[in-house]
Design a protein around this motif. Sequence first.
Motif, PDB file in Angstrom:
ATOM      1  N   GLY A  99      -3.625  21.938   9.789  1.00  0.00           N
ATOM      2  CA  GLY A  99      -3.671  22.161   8.343  1.00  0.00           C
ATOM      3  C   GLY A  99      -2.834  21.164   7.564  1.00  0.00           C
ATOM      4  O   GLY A  99      -2.635  21.289   6.360  1.00  0.00           O
ATOM      5  N   GLU A 100      -2.322  20.135   8.263  1.00  0.00           N
ATOM      6  CA  GLU A 100      -1.495  19.127   7.590  1.00  0.00           C
ATOM      7  C   GLU A 100      -2.338  17.920   7.180  1.00  0.00           C
ATOM      8  O   GLU A 100      -3.414  17.686   7.716  1.00  0.00           O
ATOM      9  CB  GLU A 100      -0.376  18.652   8.534  1.00  0.00           C
ATOM     10  N   GLY A 101      -1.783  17.155   6.247  1.00  0.00           N
ATOM     11  CA  GLY A 101      -2.457  15.926   5.831  1.00  0.00           C
ATOM     12  C   GLY A 101      -2.053  14.762   6.728  1.00  0.00           C
ATOM     13  O   GLY A 101      -1.246  14.909   7.649  1.00  0.00           O
ATOM     14  N   MET A 102      -2.614  13.582   6.430  1.00  0.00           N
ATOM     15  CA  MET A 102      -2.254  12.385   7.193  1.00  0.00           C
ATOM     16  C   MET A 102      -0.831  11.948   6.887  1.00  0.00           C
ATOM     17  O   MET A 102      -0.361  12.103   5.764  1.00  0.00           O
ATOM     18  CB  MET A 102      -3.180  11.229   6.784  1.00  0.00           C
ATOM     19  N   SER A 103      -0.187  11.341   7.885  1.00  0.00           N
ATOM     20  CA  SER A 103       1.129  10.733   7.626  1.00  0.00           C
ATOM     21  C   SER A 103       0.898   9.504   6.737  1.00  0.00           C
ATOM     22  O   SER A 103      -0.206   8.959   6.686  1.00  0.00           O
ATOM     23  CB  SER A 103       1.760  10.284   8.946  1.00  0.00           C
ATOM     24  N   ILE A 141       0.836  -1.206   0.000  1.00  0.00           N
ATOM     25  CA  ILE A 141       0.000   0.000   0.000  1.00  0.00           C
ATOM     26  C   ILE A 141       0.873   1.260   0.000  1.00  0.00           C
ATOM     27  O   ILE A 141       0.566   2.233  -0.685  1.00  0.00           O
ATOM     28  CB  ILE A 141      -0.997  -0.022   1.185  1.00  0.00           C
ATOM     29  N   GLN A 142       1.972   1.201   0.742  1.00  0.00           N
ATOM     30  CA  GLN A 142       2.897   2.351   0.771  1.00  0.00           C
ATOM     31  C   GLN A 142       3.451   2.653  -0.637  1.00  0.00           C
ATOM     32  O   GLN A 142       3.524   3.804  -1.051  1.00  0.00           O
ATOM     33  CB  GLN A 142       4.045   2.090   1.745  1.00  0.00           C
ATOM     34  N   GLU A 143       3.805   1.596  -1.364  1.00  0.00           N
ATOM     35  CA  GLU A 143       4.313   1.784  -2.735  1.00  0.00           C
ATOM     36  C   GLU A 143       3.273   2.480  -3.613  1.00  0.00           C
ATOM     37  O   GLU A 143       3.593   3.381  -4.385  1.00  0.00           O
ATOM     38  CB  GLU A 143       4.686   0.427  -3.370  1.00  0.00           C
ATOM     39  N   ILE A 144       2.009   2.036  -3.460  1.00  0.00           N
ATOM     40  CA  ILE A 144       0.933   2.633  -4.266  1.00  0.00           C
ATOM     41  C   ILE A 144       0.798   4.127  -3.939  1.00  0.00           C
ATOM     42  O   ILE A 144       0.686   4.964  -4.839  1.00  0.00           O
ATOM     43  CB  ILE A 144      -0.414   1.907  -4.010  1.00  0.00           C
ATOM     44  N   ILE A 145       0.842   4.439  -2.641  1.00  0.00           N
ATOM     45  CA  ILE A 145       0.705   5.848  -2.212  1.00  0.00           C
ATOM     46  C   ILE A 145       1.874   6.675  -2.754  1.00  0.00           C
ATOM     47  O   ILE A 145       1.681   7.759  -3.317  1.00  0.00           O
ATOM     48  CB  ILE A 145       0.645   5.955  -0.669  1.00  0.00           C
ATOM     49  N   GLU A 146       3.091   6.140  -2.601  1.00  0.00           N
ATOM     50  CA  GLU A 146       4.270   6.896  -3.036  1.00  0.00           C
ATOM     51  C   GLU A 146       4.282   7.132  -4.545  1.00  0.00           C
ATOM     52  O   GLU A 146       4.630   8.210  -5.022  1.00  0.00           O
ATOM     53  CB  GLU A 146       5.550   6.187  -2.579  1.00  0.00           C
ATOM     54  N   GLU A 147       3.847   6.101  -5.289  1.00  0.00           N
ATOM     55  CA  GLU A 147       3.761   6.264  -6.754  1.00  0.00           C
ATOM     56  C   GLU A 147       2.784   7.380  -7.105  1.00  0.00           C
ATOM     57  O   GLU A 147       3.036   8.198  -7.987  1.00  0.00           O
ATOM     58  CB  GLU A 147       3.302   4.956  -7.416  1.00  0.00           C
ATOM     59  N   LYS A 184       2.013  13.112  -9.159  1.00  0.00           N
ATOM     60  CA  LYS A 184       1.305  14.407  -9.084  1.00  0.00           C
ATOM     61  C   LYS A 184       0.044  14.457  -9.948  1.00  0.00           C
ATOM     62  O   LYS A 184      -0.394  15.517 -10.365  1.00  0.00           O
ATOM     63  CB  LYS A 184       2.242  15.567  -9.492  1.00  0.00           C
ATOM     64  N   SER A 185      -0.552  13.265 -10.229  1.00  0.00           N
ATOM     65  CA  SER A 185      -1.739  13.283 -11.087  1.00  0.00           C
ATOM     66  C   SER A 185      -3.007  13.412 -10.249  1.00  0.00           C
ATOM     67  O   SER A 185      -3.079  12.904  -9.130  1.00  0.00           O
ATOM     68  CB  SER A 185      -1.786  12.017 -11.939  1.00  0.00           C
ATOM     69  N   GLU A 186      -3.984  14.137 -10.810  1.00  0.00           N
ATOM     70  CA  GLU A 186      -5.272  14.333 -10.130  1.00  0.00           C
ATOM     71  C   GLU A 186      -6.210  13.239 -10.610  1.00  0.00           C
ATOM     72  O   GLU A 186      -6.796  13.349 -11.692  1.00  0.00           O
ATOM     73  CB  GLU A 186      -5.845  15.708 -10.520  1.00  0.00           C
ATOM     74  N   ILE A 187      -6.352  12.188  -9.836  1.00  0.00           N
ATOM     75  CA  ILE A 187      -7.243  11.098 -10.243  1.00  0.00           C
ATOM     76  C   ILE A 187      -8.443  11.094  -9.312  1.00  0.00           C
ATOM     77  O   ILE A 187      -8.310  11.249  -8.107  1.00  0.00           O
ATOM     78  CB  ILE A 187      -6.496   9.738 -10.212  1.00  0.00           C
ATOM     79  N   ASN A 188      -9.615  10.903  -9.917  1.00  0.00           N
ATOM     80  CA  ASN A 188     -10.841  10.966  -9.121  1.00  0.00           C
ATOM     81  C   ASN A 188     -11.077   9.654  -8.380  1.00  0.00           C
ATOM     82  O   ASN A 188     -11.917   8.853  -8.782  1.00  0.00           O
ATOM     83  CB  ASN A 188     -12.006  11.240 -10.061  1.00  0.00           C
ATOM     84  N   ASP A 189     -10.354   9.417  -7.313  1.00  0.00           N
ATOM     85  CA  ASP A 189     -10.605   8.208  -6.535  1.00  0.00           C
ATOM     86  C   ASP A 189     -10.466   8.517  -5.047  1.00  0.00           C
ATOM     87  O   ASP A 189     -10.121   9.631  -4.653  1.00  0.00           O
ATOM     88  CB  ASP A 189      -9.675   7.062  -6.967  1.00  0.00           C
ATOM     89  N   LEU A 190     -10.747   7.515  -4.230  1.00  0.00           N
ATOM     90  CA  LEU A 190     -10.720   7.717  -2.775  1.00  0.00           C
ATOM     91  C   LEU A 190      -9.326   8.060  -2.275  1.00  0.00           C
ATOM     92  O   LEU A 190      -9.182   8.846  -1.348  1.00  0.00           O
ATOM     93  CB  LEU A 190     -11.220   6.459  -2.062  1.00  0.00           C
ATOM     94  N   LEU A 191      -8.311   7.453  -2.891  1.00  0.00           N
ATOM     95  CA  LEU A 191      -6.942   7.754  -2.451  1.00  0.00           C
ATOM     96  C   LEU A 191      -6.667   9.252  -2.593  1.00  0.00           C
ATOM     97  O   LEU A 191      -6.132   9.886  -1.687  1.00  0.00           O
ATOM     98  CB  LEU A 191      -5.916   6.935  -3.254  1.00  0.00           C
ATOM     99  N   ASN A 192      -7.079   9.808  -3.714  1.00  0.00           N
ATOM    100  CA  ASN A 192      -6.900  11.241  -3.949  1.00  0.00           C
ATOM    101  C   ASN A 192      -7.647  12.063  -2.893  1.00  0.00           C
ATOM    102  O   ASN A 192      -7.132  13.030  -2.347  1.00  0.00           O
ATOM    103  CB  ASN A 192      -7.383  11.594  -5.352  1.00  0.00           C
ATOM    104  N   MET A 193      -8.888  11.644  -2.603  1.00  0.00           N
ATOM    105  CA  MET A 193      -9.701  12.358  -1.605  1.00  0.00           C
ATOM    106  C   MET A 193      -9.024  12.295  -0.231  1.00  0.00           C
ATOM    107  O   MET A 193      -9.025  13.266   0.520  1.00  0.00           O
ATOM    108  CB  MET A 193     -11.106  11.760  -1.550  1.00  0.00           C
ATOM    109  N   LEU A 194      -8.455  11.133   0.088  1.00  0.00           N
ATOM    110  CA  LEU A 194      -7.790  10.979   1.394  1.00  0.00           C
ATOM    111  C   LEU A 194      -6.479  11.780   1.442  1.00  0.00           C
ATOM    112  O   LEU A 194      -6.128  12.336   2.479  1.00  0.00           O
ATOM    113  CB  LEU A 194      -7.512   9.501   1.687  1.00  0.00           C
TER     114      LEU A 194
END
Length: 448
Positions: A245-249, A215-221, A226-236
């Motif tokens: 004001g920071e995002g999740m680790s 899962i970490q590899e998927i997130i890092e890729e 830097k692509s804007e893809i309409n999926d849950l990962l992008n929303m998260l």
Amino acid sequence: MSEHTKYSYPEKLSILRFFLDAEGVRKNPIPFHKRYFDKFGDSFSIQIGRSQHIILSRDNEVAQYILQKNQKNYHKSRFQSVYLSKYLGKGLLTVDGDFWLKQRRLIQPAFHKQKMNQLVETMRQTIVSEMDGLAEEQKVDLFPIMSELAFNVVAKSLFQFSIAEEKLDRIKFIIEEVQNFLIKEIRLPHKAWWFSVSGQVKKHLELAEENNTIIQEIIEERVASKSEINDLLNMLLETRYEDSGEGMSTQQLIDEIKILFTAGHETTANALTFTLHLLGNNPDVQQKVLEEILKIEAETEDVVEQLQKMTYTNAVLNESMRLYPPAWITDRQNVEDDTLGGYNIKKGTLIGVSFYELHRNVKYWENPDDFNPGRFLGEQKKQSMPYFYPFGAGPRMCIGAGFAIYEMCLAIAYIVKKYKIASVETTVQFNPLITLKPVGVEVIFSKR
């Protein structure tokens, strides 16, 4: 409450009786629970040792109190916080208190209806491609097919198209392996030493770690692309904590994604399996679903609008989840002494609420064992909803409820339009694990 106050508990099941039944309870607790409820009433207790108490209940007041009215005093039990978090990490499902609230507030916007509407087309395409080429005119075991479908809907909604097939297969394999072992650990506590000595705990912790890495590899890729893809990962990835004001680790993201996979695919697969089984045994209801779908599709091509009009299909789904709630039981432990349903209970009491039994309690439901979607239509729906817990209740109600309903309505609509469903058996077997898992449910699909 002072030390001298007498604690009081519902009628006790003798510990001896409980141990005599232990083997059967481990295999399938539901028939035993029913027998105890019929004997003792809507709540009963078990005392273990001198000071540990367990209460099991099918009383709506108890459910409302621990999940809503006084939920701050009722945390997830050790089963959920210790056993589950060992493999699933610290995400919404396994944490409590301030940290849970912070995470919930952070993630909630990603599951807002507007956001879910953006995922509908991905869901629909996944369902169409998954259901293509179903075996026709022969008995098929439904659960594996629905499990594959639900897993892929979650995967494509999370990661749209940015993930290799073998990675997905590996995630699915690991989740199933770890869950099966987790159930063993919970149900066979006396074998803990053996699981440890024989290396089984180590093996499953390593699998969980491998899952983290994938899962970490998927997130890092994704972050690197830097692509804007309409999926849950992008929303998260876009969510921000209110205070900093920071995002999740990355670690937090991994934990939340694992929980979305685990909580999101099996419960949906269970509900779809039970619903199709019920439709296969009730051709009149199946016909009404078909008529509703055809009528709606003639009125609008907009999939979100179609979903909003599926009143009868939704009622069928609700009635199926009433009879066979995928999350069939929940448990909590009180942080402080409390009065629950007229009893003075000591802090640390383990309280289990069986939604399976509450959903079939004659106090709240007329002819509770009958399949009757009418319970969730019009005026009757208003009477049913206060006693209905397919996604839990209160602040900790399942965050993915809207997602799951969309997915299940889309799947049912597509299958019923394309196939006639006939069930092989009238009754249904299930195994109450962490979720209520259907066993050997067979149907025959024939082309419409």
